[in-house]
Design a protein around this motif. Sequence first.
Motif, short mmCIF file in Angstrom:
data_model
loop_
_atom_site.label_atom_id
_atom_site.label_comp_id
_atom_site.label_asym_id
_atom_site.label_seq_id
_atom_site.Cartn_x
_atom_site.Cartn_y
_atom_site.Cartn_z
N ASP A 26 0.81 -1.21 0.00
CA ASP A 26 0.00 0.00 0.00
C ASP A 26 0.84 1.26 0.00
N THR A 27 2.10 1.18 0.47
CA THR A 27 3.00 2.33 0.48
C THR A 27 4.40 1.90 0.03
N VAL A 28 5.18 2.87 -0.34
CA VAL A 28 6.58 2.63 -0.69
C VAL A 28 7.38 2.65 0.62
N THR A 29 8.19 1.62 0.82
CA THR A 29 8.95 1.47 2.07
C THR A 29 10.45 1.54 1.81
N ASP A 30 11.21 1.53 2.89
CA ASP A 30 12.67 1.47 2.79
C ASP A 30 13.12 0.22 2.02
N GLU A 31 12.42 -0.86 2.21
CA GLU A 31 12.76 -2.09 1.49
C GLU A 31 12.66 -1.88 -0.01
N HIS A 32 11.62 -1.20 -0.45
CA HIS A 32 11.46 -0.92 -1.88
C HIS A 32 12.58 0.00 -2.39
N LEU A 33 12.98 0.96 -1.55
CA LEU A 33 14.10 1.84 -1.95
C LEU A 33 15.37 1.03 -2.14
N LEU A 34 15.65 0.10 -1.22
CA LEU A 34 16.85 -0.72 -1.35
C LEU A 34 16.78 -1.62 -2.58
N LEU A 35 15.64 -2.24 -2.82
CA LEU A 35 15.51 -3.10 -4.00
C LEU A 35 15.72 -2.30 -5.28
N ALA A 36 15.22 -1.07 -5.30
CA ALA A 36 15.44 -0.21 -6.47
C ALA A 36 16.91 0.18 -6.60
N LEU A 74 9.12 -6.61 12.85
CA LEU A 74 10.13 -6.51 13.91
C LEU A 74 11.51 -6.84 13.36
N THR A 75 12.50 -6.10 13.81
CA THR A 75 13.87 -6.44 13.46
C THR A 75 14.28 -7.67 14.28
N GLN A 76 15.36 -8.30 13.89
CA GLN A 76 15.86 -9.44 14.67
C GLN A 76 16.31 -8.96 16.04
N ALA A 77 16.86 -7.74 16.10
CA ALA A 77 17.27 -7.19 17.40
C ALA A 77 16.07 -7.02 18.32
N ALA A 125 10.10 5.70 4.98
CA ALA A 125 10.72 5.99 3.68
C ALA A 125 10.86 7.49 3.47
N LYS A 126 9.87 8.26 3.92
CA LYS A 126 9.99 9.72 3.86
C LYS A 126 11.17 10.19 4.71
N ALA A 127 11.31 9.59 5.89
CA ALA A 127 12.42 9.95 6.78
C ALA A 127 13.76 9.60 6.13
N THR A 128 13.81 8.52 5.38
CA THR A 128 15.04 8.14 4.68
C THR A 128 15.38 9.17 3.61
N PRO A 157 17.72 3.45 11.91
CA PRO A 157 17.43 2.13 12.50
C PRO A 157 16.20 1.50 11.86
N GLY A 158 16.25 0.19 11.74
CA GLY A 158 15.12 -0.54 11.19
C GLY A 158 15.56 -1.82 10.52
N VAL A 159 14.61 -2.48 9.90
CA VAL A 159 14.88 -3.78 9.28
C VAL A 159 15.91 -3.65 8.17
N VAL A 160 15.78 -2.65 7.31
CA VAL A 160 16.69 -2.54 6.17
C VAL A 160 18.13 -2.32 6.63
N SER A 161 18.34 -1.40 7.57
CA SER A 161 19.71 -1.17 8.03
C SER A 161 20.27 -2.40 8.75
#
Length: 186
Positions: A26-36, A74-77, A125-128, A157-161
């Motif tokens: 439904d939204t563009v996320t940090d994960e999508h930014l990394l995949l791009a 959730l992150t693994q941490a 993603a906006k914060a990124t 901080p987050g799943v992508v990082s």
Amino acid sequence: MFERFTEGARGVVTGAVGHAERTGADTVTDEHLLLALLDQRGTRASFALAALGITDRRDSLEGAFAQARRRGGLTQADADALAGIGIDVGEIVAKVEEAHGEGAMRVGRKPRRWWSGHRGFAPAAKATLEKSLRIALGRGDRHIGDEHLLLALTARPGVVSEVLADHGATYAAVERATFGGLSKAS
């Protein structure tokens, strides 16, 4: 801010929207930014990702993201911290999936469409994107390139990082691979 984006950075943003559309998010996320970013060729970020061996481990990255989505984002941490106080996230996920079906806790499952049909950017993603501007300004750069987007993904901080760090792409490693360890801000 977008007027400062290089052609490569604009390509990342456009590519991220495409990834979100293909996955039904439904939204563009940090994960999508990394995949791009991983789709880019011939840019500073693509060279840094290749130098760190990230480009060749896309399947591993996507698997780690799928596991995080299954854990409800959730992150693994975070999961490890909860385990430290006696909460087994894996057990909770298993019980929820037993009752409601596989992937019941997965984030971003139900796409919501705005009347325009465009996907917005998730707050993270906006914060990124904002962080990439701060990184560029801190380095004295007048543009925002895909290298700044990559650095921003590693800095927040987050799943992508966390997944990038687990694959050897910390902020310091990306900065060294991108700029040779030389900081303009110094």
